[in-house]
Design a protein around this motif. Structure first.
Motif, PDB file in Angstrom:
ATOM      1  N   ASN A   1       0.821  -1.216   0.000  1.00 40.49           N
ATOM      2  CA  ASN A   1       0.000   0.000   0.000  1.00 40.49           C
ATOM      3  C   ASN A   1       0.852   1.261   0.000  1.00 40.49           C
ATOM      4  O   ASN A   1       0.456   2.291   0.542  1.00 40.49           O
ATOM      5  CB  ASN A   1      -0.961   0.016   1.198  1.00 40.49           C
ATOM      6  N   GLY A   2       2.013   1.161  -0.591  1.00 37.90           N
ATOM      7  CA  GLY A   2       2.917   2.311  -0.637  1.00 37.90           C
ATOM      8  C   GLY A   2       2.928   2.980  -2.005  1.00 37.90           C
ATOM      9  O   GLY A   2       2.166   2.620  -2.899  1.00 37.90           O
ATOM     10  N   GLU A   3       3.795   4.001  -2.108  1.00 33.90           N
ATOM     11  CA  GLU A   3       3.943   4.740  -3.361  1.00 33.90           C
ATOM     12  C   GLU A   3       5.391   4.645  -3.820  1.00 33.90           C
ATOM     13  O   GLU A   3       6.308   4.504  -3.007  1.00 33.90           O
ATOM     14  CB  GLU A   3       3.619   6.237  -3.154  1.00 33.90           C
ATOM     15  N   MET A   4       5.594   4.750  -5.123  1.00 33.68           N
ATOM     16  CA  MET A   4       6.955   4.804  -5.650  1.00 33.68           C
ATOM     17  C   MET A   4       7.110   6.111  -6.418  1.00 33.68           C
ATOM     18  O   MET A   4       6.263   6.444  -7.247  1.00 33.68           O
ATOM     19  CB  MET A   4       7.195   3.608  -6.567  1.00 33.68           C
ATOM     20  N   VAL A   5       8.155   6.844  -6.114  1.00 30.21           N
ATOM     21  CA  VAL A   5       8.413   8.106  -6.804  1.00 30.21           C
ATOM     22  C   VAL A   5       9.810   8.034  -7.409  1.00 30.21           C
ATOM     23  O   VAL A   5      10.783   7.712  -6.720  1.00 30.21           O
ATOM     24  CB  VAL A   5       8.324   9.317  -5.837  1.00 30.21           C
ATOM     25  N   ILE A   6       9.892   8.320  -8.694  1.00 30.99           N
ATOM     26  CA  ILE A   6      11.199   8.325  -9.364  1.00 30.99           C
ATOM     27  C   ILE A   6      11.605   9.771  -9.584  1.00 30.99           C
ATOM     28  O   ILE A   6      10.785  10.595 -10.011  1.00 30.99           O
ATOM     29  CB  ILE A   6      11.123   7.561 -10.705  1.00 30.99           C
ATOM     30  N   CYS A   7      12.850  10.108  -9.250  1.00 37.73           N
ATOM     31  CA  CYS A   7      13.240  11.517  -9.342  1.00 37.73           C
ATOM     32  C   CYS A   7      14.550  11.724 -10.090  1.00 37.73           C
ATOM     33  O   CYS A   7      15.334  10.801 -10.275  1.00 37.73           O
ATOM     34  CB  CYS A   7      13.332  12.124  -7.947  1.00 37.73           C
ATOM     35  N   ALA A   8      14.747  12.978 -10.512  1.00 37.59           N
ATOM     36  CA  ALA A   8      15.978  13.438 -11.163  1.00 37.59           C
ATOM     37  C   ALA A   8      16.322  12.603 -12.400  1.00 37.59           C
ATOM     38  O   ALA A   8      17.457  12.183 -12.595  1.00 37.59           O
ATOM     39  CB  ALA A   8      17.137  13.436 -10.160  1.00 37.59           C
ATOM     40  N   ILE A   9      15.322  12.379 -13.239  1.00 35.90           N
ATOM     41  CA  ILE A   9      15.510  11.552 -14.433  1.00 35.90           C
ATOM     42  C   ILE A   9      16.139  12.400 -15.536  1.00 35.90           C
ATOM     43  O   ILE A   9      15.635  13.482 -15.848  1.00 35.90           O
ATOM     44  CB  ILE A   9      14.158  11.012 -14.936  1.00 35.90           C
ATOM     45  N   ASN A  10      17.212  11.914 -16.153  1.00 34.88           N
ATOM     46  CA  ASN A  10      17.823  12.704 -17.224  1.00 34.88           C
ATOM     47  C   ASN A  10      17.050  12.535 -18.532  1.00 34.88           C
ATOM     48  O   ASN A  10      16.173  11.687 -18.666  1.00 34.88           O
ATOM     49  CB  ASN A  10      19.319  12.394 -17.369  1.00 34.88           C
ATOM     50  N   TYR A  11      17.413  13.340 -19.512  1.00 31.21           N
ATOM     51  CA  TYR A  11      16.670  13.418 -20.770  1.00 31.21           C
ATOM     52  C   TYR A  11      16.542  12.064 -21.463  1.00 31.21           C
ATOM     53  O   TYR A  11      15.447  11.673 -21.892  1.00 31.21           O
ATOM     54  CB  TYR A  11      17.351  14.438 -21.700  1.00 31.21           C
ATOM     55  N   ASP A  12      17.655  11.352 -21.603  1.00 28.40           N
ATOM     56  CA  ASP A  12      17.650  10.090 -22.347  1.00 28.40           C
ATOM     57  C   ASP A  12      16.799   9.023 -21.661  1.00 28.40           C
ATOM     58  O   ASP A  12      16.024   8.315 -22.304  1.00 28.40           O
ATOM     59  CB  ASP A  12      19.083   9.544 -22.499  1.00 28.40           C
ATOM     60  N   VAL A  13      16.969   8.893 -20.366  1.00 29.40           N
ATOM     61  CA  VAL A  13      16.223   7.885 -19.614  1.00 29.40           C
ATOM     62  C   VAL A  13      14.737   8.254 -19.608  1.00 29.40           C
ATOM     63  O   VAL A  13      13.864   7.402 -19.726  1.00 29.40           O
ATOM     64  CB  VAL A  13      16.789   7.749 -18.177  1.00 29.40           C
ATOM     65  N   ASN A  14      14.477   9.562 -19.563  1.00 31.03           N
ATOM     66  CA  ASN A  14      13.108  10.050 -19.578  1.00 31.03           C
ATOM     67  C   ASN A  14      12.361   9.625 -20.853  1.00 31.03           C
ATOM     68  O   ASN A  14      11.191   9.255 -20.806  1.00 31.03           O
ATOM     69  CB  ASN A  14      13.116  11.581 -19.478  1.00 31.03           C
ATOM     70  N   ARG A  15      13.046   9.658 -21.970  1.00 25.48           N
ATOM     71  CA  ARG A  15      12.420   9.264 -23.251  1.00 25.48           C
ATOM     72  C   ARG A  15      11.911   7.831 -23.184  1.00 25.48           C
ATOM     73  O   ARG A  15      10.864   7.507 -23.728  1.00 25.48           O
ATOM     74  CB  ARG A  15      13.439   9.368 -24.387  1.00 25.48           C
ATOM     75  N   LEU A  16      12.693   6.968 -22.543  1.00 20.78           N
ATOM     76  CA  LEU A  16      12.326   5.557 -22.439  1.00 20.78           C
ATOM     77  C   LEU A  16      11.084   5.390 -21.557  1.00 20.78           C
ATOM     78  O   LEU A  16      10.198   4.596 -21.863  1.00 20.78           O
ATOM     79  CB  LEU A  16      13.503   4.787 -21.844  1.00 20.78           C
ATOM     80  N   PHE A  17      11.038   6.167 -20.484  1.00 21.61           N
ATOM     81  CA  PHE A  17       9.857   6.124 -19.611  1.00 21.61           C
ATOM     82  C   PHE A  17       8.625   6.618 -20.369  1.00 21.61           C
ATOM     83  O   PHE A  17       7.552   6.021 -20.284  1.00 21.61           O
ATOM     84  CB  PHE A  17      10.067   7.003 -18.376  1.00 21.61           C
TER      85      PHE A  17
END
Lengths: 146, 116
Positions: free
Chosen positions: B74-90
């Motif tokens: 019952n928790g949350e996951m937060v992903i932070c400080a994602i760079n441009y290249d990795v962000n595209r994949l997400f």
């Protein structure tokens, strides 16, 4: 400009980074942007990982072949294995589809290849292997220094 | 370049910082180590990708797998400080539709109620 390279290696997961770094080094002569370089490294990583996980099911005796041709500003890249092959390619390329959910595969490998490259083609024969062919044209570097 | 990572627990939040390149070769070990930290006292996860320079779809699989485990708590996951290249994949994967993001580790921790 025209150039060519070909490299083969054991189907070991350690070689996934070897493969993408090798291709990246080869295409550096086209003076790609950082974004283009990342796209190439990503698709090589995806295709080689598929060969290792699906083609050979992690049997490290398998051989993966990577070939790259440069013709003017366009590259054609071939990643080939001689493993299991894919029985149903249409199904395999669907986004989120994976034949190995137990391995936490995201099922996004082919989708990424299609998105990052201009052309994408799979030839696969069950029990003989899979060849992924990718093409991409690089933008001429707009740098004022050229 | 390979992958290195560190885990730190802040209150009920597990903080995971990844450095280097995340591919299939690195994914299995990361998953196993990460699961060891998803133990009692942990409810939420913050993943800091500031120093993750390369990732392929194997990384998406690892995040999706841990996301499901965090949801079971019952928790949350937060992903932070994602760079441009990795962000595209997400973006391409649609994972942003289910996983929350923040620009910085502090913002991610604050979002989960950790006193800074």
């Amino acid at each position: 400009m025209s150039n060519h390279m070909r490299v083969e290696f054991a189907a070991k997961s350690e070689n996934e980074s070897f493969a993408r770094v090798t291709v990246a080094a080869f295409i550096a002569q086209l003076d790609p942007t950082v974004e283009e370089m990342t796209e190439i490294k990503t698709v090589v990583s995806e295709a080689v990982t598929n060969a290792i996980i699906h083609g050979y099911e992690q049997n490290e005796e398998g051989i993966v072949l990577v070939e790259c041709f440069i013709e003017n500003q366009e590259i054609s890249l071939t990643i080939q294995d001689f493993g299991n092959g894919i029985a149903n390619v249409e199904e395999a390329i669907q986004p989120m589809y994976t034949s190995k959910p137990e391995l936490e595969r995201s099922g996004m490998g082919f989708t990424i290849m299609e998105n990052f490259m201009d052309q994408f083609e799979i030839e696969s024969i069950p029990h003989q292997g899979t060849t992924v062919k990718l093409r991409k044209k690089f933008l001429k570097n707009q740098s004022a220094y050229n | 370049m390979s992958l290195t990572y560190e885990f730190e627990q802040k209150e009920n939040v597990l903080l995971v910082r990844l450095t280097g390149e995340l591919d299939h070769h690195e994914a299995e070990q990361l998953k196993n180590d990460w699961q060891l930290y998803l133990r009692e006292g942990v409810k939420h996860v913050v993943v800091n990708l500031e120093n993750l320079h390369f990732m392929d779809s194997s990384g998406l699989g690892v995040f999706l797998g841990r996301y499901k485990e965090v949801k079971e708590l019952n928790g949350e996951m937060v992903i932070c400080a994602i760079n441009y290249d990795v962000n595209r994949l997400f973006e391409l994967s649609g994972l942003f539709k289910i996983i929350d993001t923040e620009d910085s580790e502090d913002a991610a921790l604050a979002r989960l109620g950790v006193a800074l």
